[in-house]
Design a protein around this motif. Structure first.
Motif, mmCIF file in Angstrom:
data_model
loop_
_atom_site.group_PDB
_atom_site.id
_atom_site.type_symbol
_atom_site.label_atom_id
_atom_site.label_comp_id
_atom_site.label_asym_id
_atom_site.label_seq_id
_atom_site.Cartn_x
_atom_site.Cartn_y
_atom_site.Cartn_z
ATOM 1 N N ILE A 142 4.030 -1.953 4.558
ATOM 2 C CA ILE A 142 4.729 -2.798 5.538
ATOM 3 C C ILE A 142 5.523 -1.908 6.494
ATOM 4 C CG2 ILE A 142 6.559 -4.507 5.860
ATOM 5 C CD1 ILE A 142 5.604 -5.831 3.261
ATOM 6 N N PHE A 143 6.273 -0.977 5.950
ATOM 7 C CA PHE A 143 7.053 -0.058 6.787
ATOM 8 C C PHE A 143 6.137 0.736 7.720
ATOM 9 C CE2 PHE A 143 9.233 3.935 7.659
ATOM 10 C CZ PHE A 143 10.427 3.459 8.180
ATOM 11 N N LEU A 195 -3.823 -0.529 7.121
ATOM 12 C CA LEU A 195 -2.604 -0.606 6.324
ATOM 13 C C LEU A 195 -2.428 -2.001 5.719
ATOM 14 C CD1 LEU A 195 -0.174 1.421 8.612
ATOM 15 C CD2 LEU A 195 -0.930 2.071 6.308
ATOM 16 N N MET A 196 -2.726 -3.019 6.493
ATOM 17 C CA MET A 196 -2.567 -4.389 6.012
ATOM 18 C C MET A 196 -3.602 -4.743 4.935
ATOM 19 S SD MET A 196 -0.195 -6.311 7.575
ATOM 20 C CE MET A 196 0.947 -5.008 7.286
ATOM 21 N N VAL A 197 -4.818 -4.287 5.101
ATOM 22 C CA VAL A 197 -5.885 -4.651 4.171
ATOM 23 C C VAL A 197 -5.839 -3.808 2.890
ATOM 24 C CG1 VAL A 197 -8.403 -4.685 3.856
ATOM 25 C CG2 VAL A 197 -7.402 -5.556 5.974
ATOM 26 N N MET A 198 -5.676 -2.485 3.045
ATOM 27 C CA MET A 198 -5.741 -1.591 1.882
ATOM 28 C C MET A 198 -4.403 -1.481 1.144
ATOM 29 S SD MET A 198 -8.287 1.375 3.222
ATOM 30 C CE MET A 198 -7.620 1.615 4.846
ATOM 31 N N LYS A 199 -3.303 -1.767 1.839
ATOM 32 C CA LYS A 199 -1.966 -1.711 1.253
ATOM 33 C C LYS A 199 -1.736 -0.419 0.458
ATOM 34 C CE LYS A 199 -1.730 -6.741 0.919
ATOM 35 N NZ LYS A 199 -2.355 -6.955 2.145
ATOM 36 N N PRO A 200 -1.876 0.724 1.124
ATOM 37 C CA PRO A 200 -1.768 1.996 0.397
ATOM 38 C C PRO A 200 -0.331 2.305 -0.026
ATOM 39 C CG PRO A 200 -1.914 2.415 2.743
ATOM 40 C CD PRO A 200 -2.102 0.930 2.551
ATOM 41 N N ALA A 201 -0.213 3.021 -1.112
ATOM 42 C CA ALA A 201 1.086 3.501 -1.572
ATOM 43 C C ALA A 201 1.324 4.833 -0.871
ATOM 44 C CB ALA A 201 1.090 3.666 -3.078
ATOM 45 N N LEU A 202 1.978 4.796 0.261
ATOM 46 C CA LEU A 202 2.163 5.992 1.086
ATOM 47 C C LEU A 202 3.170 6.951 0.480
ATOM 48 C CD1 LEU A 202 2.182 4.219 4.566
ATOM 49 C CD2 LEU A 202 0.294 5.492 3.520
#
Length: 143
Positions: A79-80, A135-142
């Motif tokens: 989200i960020f 970013l929205m679809v995969m929602k990675p843990a950055l």
């Protein structure tokens, strides 16, 4: 309600990205178009930019509502990251298309240079949109 918001969010993402693909073949045609045909292409570009801007408002608002309803904090990495890219893209979009389109409408313009600039802006903006979509679809843990 949540499912409808997800639906609205996805549709607004599609409408804000999809029309840019129509502009890709127009880039080549802008090189040689004259008179009313040139203005039709420029009007199409302007319409897509406006459509993307307004559906982007729906996209952001529905995203904020989804965030609020799901209880996800701003510090969630994907989200960020999406908001960072979003704010950067707002500054980019404000300067990328409209000034170039205005110059192309003027009688004495360097068409080849301006069309190349418009093409770079189009490809770059599409890349930025796809980064946000990823970013929205995969929602990675950055982090």
């Amino acid at each position: 309600m949540y499912a409808w918001l997800v639906y609205i969010h996805v549709i607004s993402a599609m409408v804000s990205i999809g029309p840019f693909f129509v502009l890709l073949p127009m880039l080549r045609k802008l090189q040689s178009a004259e008179g009313a045909v040139l203005h039709t292409y420029l009007d199409s570009f302007q319409f897509v930019v406006r459509l993307s801007k307004h559906t982007g408002h729906v996209l952001v608002f529905s995203g904020l509502l989804l965030m609020w309803l799901s209880g996800l904090p701003w510090t969630t990495p994907w989200i960020f990251g999406t908001f960072v890219v979003l704010f950067a893209s707002l500054f980019f979009m404000a300067r990328a298309f409209s000034p170039t389109l205005r110059k192309l409408r003027q009688p004495d313009h360097e068409r080849e240079v301006l069309v190349r600039k418009l093409g770079r802006a189009l490809y770059l903006y599409m890349f930025v949109l796809f980064v946000m979509l990823g970013l929205m679809v995969m929602k990675p843990a950055l982090w």
